[in-house]
Design an enzyme around this catalytic site. Structure first.
Site, PDB file in Angstrom:
ATOM      1  CG  LEU A  12      -2.065  -0.959   1.288  1.00  0.00           C
ATOM      2  CD1 LEU A  12      -2.730  -0.900   2.653  1.00  0.00           C
ATOM      3  CD2 LEU A  12      -3.081  -0.657   0.208  1.00  0.00           C
ATOM      4  CG  ASP A  13       0.800   4.110  -3.172  1.00  0.00           C
ATOM      5  OD1 ASP A  13       1.628   3.210  -3.415  1.00  0.00           O
ATOM      6  OD2 ASP A  13       0.113   4.661  -4.051  1.00  0.00           O
TER       7      ASP A  13
END
Length: 565
Positions: free
Chosen positions: A115-116
């Site tokens: 996930l960013d």
């Protein structure tokens, strides 16, 4: 008063007898013509609805090794555990996973898909042995809730909904400018999307999307803006599901993990830690199940394929190539495999490979070894111990003939093996005939010494009959050999005759009168005949032609000289 007490005691006795009768009535075995079904709908994890599985056999020897997933010792429970973590904003996925590794003091950790940093939500963290399932979780589908900002107002909400609906199915995507991968064009599938809310004043769109692993929601927001003709970008993003674990499936925060470890370290209370960490079997509940006998578990841990004799129960609707989970009778996951049989074949076939192993999850030697205990294997071990086989179990100079005959077979297919197997039988038959003949001779010698004349006559007649039979067999073999030799000689003679005929034809062609037209015909005929004759005959014909031509030239030269004179 005494009468009142007596009546009281009588009532108590009556009540007791009634209660006992009720109890005995409840626990009495009722006569039934069918086996009562067990309700397994509340059984944990992989054992849920265990009674609905097809039964291959119910006969197996339970082994006391292993533990039910929820009742493993704590250290083993952590090693086979996964955490459904709510990732906080700002730290990257790798940082979060490294922190958990340090908090729980474990060797390895992995996660279900990056996930960013600014993105929050579902991140499945796998611990130690569970890291073997990371690949399967990274490839699983994902669900997100996204807030996108449009660059100018779109008055019609229906237009936004239509644009969002058009972004379903296979979509071309290029990774965003700020990304850790090469920006190549790729195709990703968006399964479903729903418009949750639209704020026309602030130009904000809130939508839910279910998509394939590796889909860029940031790129999807840009595409949405392009379709609406106003432009747009992603404002916020939260992952609400990864694989089969979502926000409602025991999601915990980083604080929960820290507090659980702190409570265990200070008060030795395992309950909080066991609540935060789940068994790895939780992420395998979507797979088709195959229940394996306890005696076959360790062989599978060492990489063996699952065969029919090791199968206890199996699920419906299994096809060849389906990913399945192999589990023990206690509900532990052994490995993830690929089915080699359909459900119907498993039910009817009595041999063959059920599934090959894709990824082993369980540690080796969790269950005891149960292979190599048969008569053949024990014999092999004994021969190795005695030095009659080498340490790898291969034959050497001291190997008994019986063992090598059974083990060492020539390579080259079934036909050669069958021939090799048949050959010793003929030799054995000859040897047996020889031994029988020797035995007869011995009997004859013994009988000559013995005074009973009747037995000697019988033995003599038997010997004579045996010798006559042997002579007949030998004579028939000799006749066959002679016939074969005569046939070969006849074939050779016919071939020689054909060659002679061909040579005669060639000579006739060469002896024809030489004229310009006849020479051409002669060449054609010679070519046709040469094609049918061997290479040696061709060379001889060419030489003879050359000689004749030379002679003709010499004659012509002489004739011309005579004319000039």
């Amino acid at each position: 008063m005494a009468e009142v007490d007596i009546s009281h005691s009588k009532k108590k006795k009556q009540d007791k007898t009634e209660n006992d009768a009720a109890d005995t009535g409840d626990y009495m075995i009722k006569p039934q013509s069918f086996t009562p079904a067990i309700d397994t709908s509340q059984w944990p994890i992989l054992l849920k609805n265990y009674d609905r599985l097809n039964v291959r056999t119910g006969h197996y020897t339970p082994i006391s090794a292993g533990h039910s997933p929820l009742k493993r010792p704590l250290q083993e429970y952590i090693r086979y555990g996964v955490i459904n973590l709510d990732k906080p904003a700002n730290p990257s996925s790798h940082e979060v996973v490294a922190w958990i590794k340090r908090i729980l003091r474990v060797e390895k950790t992995g996660h279900s898909g990056t996930l960013d940093p600014k993105v929050t939500g579902n991140l499945i963290v796998c611990i130690d042995r569970a890291t073997r399932l990371v690949k399967s979780q990274q490839g699983a589908g994902k669900e997100y809730v996204c807030v996108a900002r449009l660059h100018s107002a779109v008055p019609d909400v229906a237009k936004v909904a239509r644009a969002l609906e058009s972004l379903t199915g296979a979509v071309f995507q290029r990774p965003p400018l700020i990304s850790a991968v090469k920006r190549q064009l790729r195709i990703r599938t968006i399964y479903e999307s729903k418009l949750l809310e639209y704020d026309a004043d602030r130009h904000l769109v809130v939508f839910w999307v279910s998509c394939e692993a590796g889909t860029y929601i940031r790129t999807m927001c840009v595409h949405l803006g392009l379709l609406l003709g106003v432009g747009g970008h992603m404002q916020e993003l939260r992952r609400v599901r990864s694989g089969i674990l979502g926000e409602n499936n025991n999601m915990v925060t980083m604080h929960d993990v820290m507090d659980a470890q702190f409570v265990y370290d200070n008060s030795r209370d395992e309950s909080y830690l066991r609540r935060v960490i789940m068994p790895l079997e939780m992420i395998l509940t979507s797979y088709k199940r195959l229940v394996v006998k306890d005696s076959a578990v360790n062989a599978i841990c060492y990489g063996a394929k699952l065969m029919i004799p090791g199968l206890l129960r199996f699920e419906n609707d299994i096809d060849v190539g389906t990913e399945v989970v192999l589990m023990t009778t206690k509900g532990e996951a052994i490995a993830v495999g690929i089915a080699e049989m359909t459900t119907s074949v498993m039910a009817t076939c009595d041999h063959g490979v059920v599934a090959k192993i894709k990824r082993v999850v369980m540690d080796r030697d969790t269950y005891p070894r149960k292979w190599g205990l048969g008569p053949r294997a024990s014999m092999k071990k004994k021969l190795i111990a005695d030095g009659k086989l080498d340490k790898h179990g291969k034959p050497n100079e001291k190997t008994p003939v019986e063992w090598s005959r059974n083990v060492v077979l020539p390579t080259g297919g079934d036909a050669i093996i069958a021939g090799a197997a048949a050959a010793p039988e003929e030799i054995k038959a000859d040897a047996e005939n020889g031994e029988a003949g020797e035995a007869r001779k011995r009997k004859h010698d013994d009988s000559s010494d013995s005074p009973a004349p009747v037995t000697t006559k019988k033995s003599k007649t038997k010997e004579v009959e045996g010798e006559e039979a042997e002579e007949k067999v030998k004579s028939s073999k000799k006749k066959k050999k002679k016939d074969k030799e005569e046939e070969k000689e006849e074939e050779a003679g016919s071939e020689k005759k054909e060659k002679k005929k061909k040579k005669d034809k060639k000579e006739e062609v060469i002896e024809e009168v030489a004229s310009p037209k006849s020479e051409k015909k002669k060449k054609k005929k010679s070519k046709d005949t040469e094609a049918a004759v061997d290479a040696e005959d061709e060379s001889a014909a060419e030489k003879s032609e050359k000689k004749k031509k030379k002679k003709d030239k010499k004659k012509k030269n002489k004739d011309s000289e005579d004319d000039e004179e």
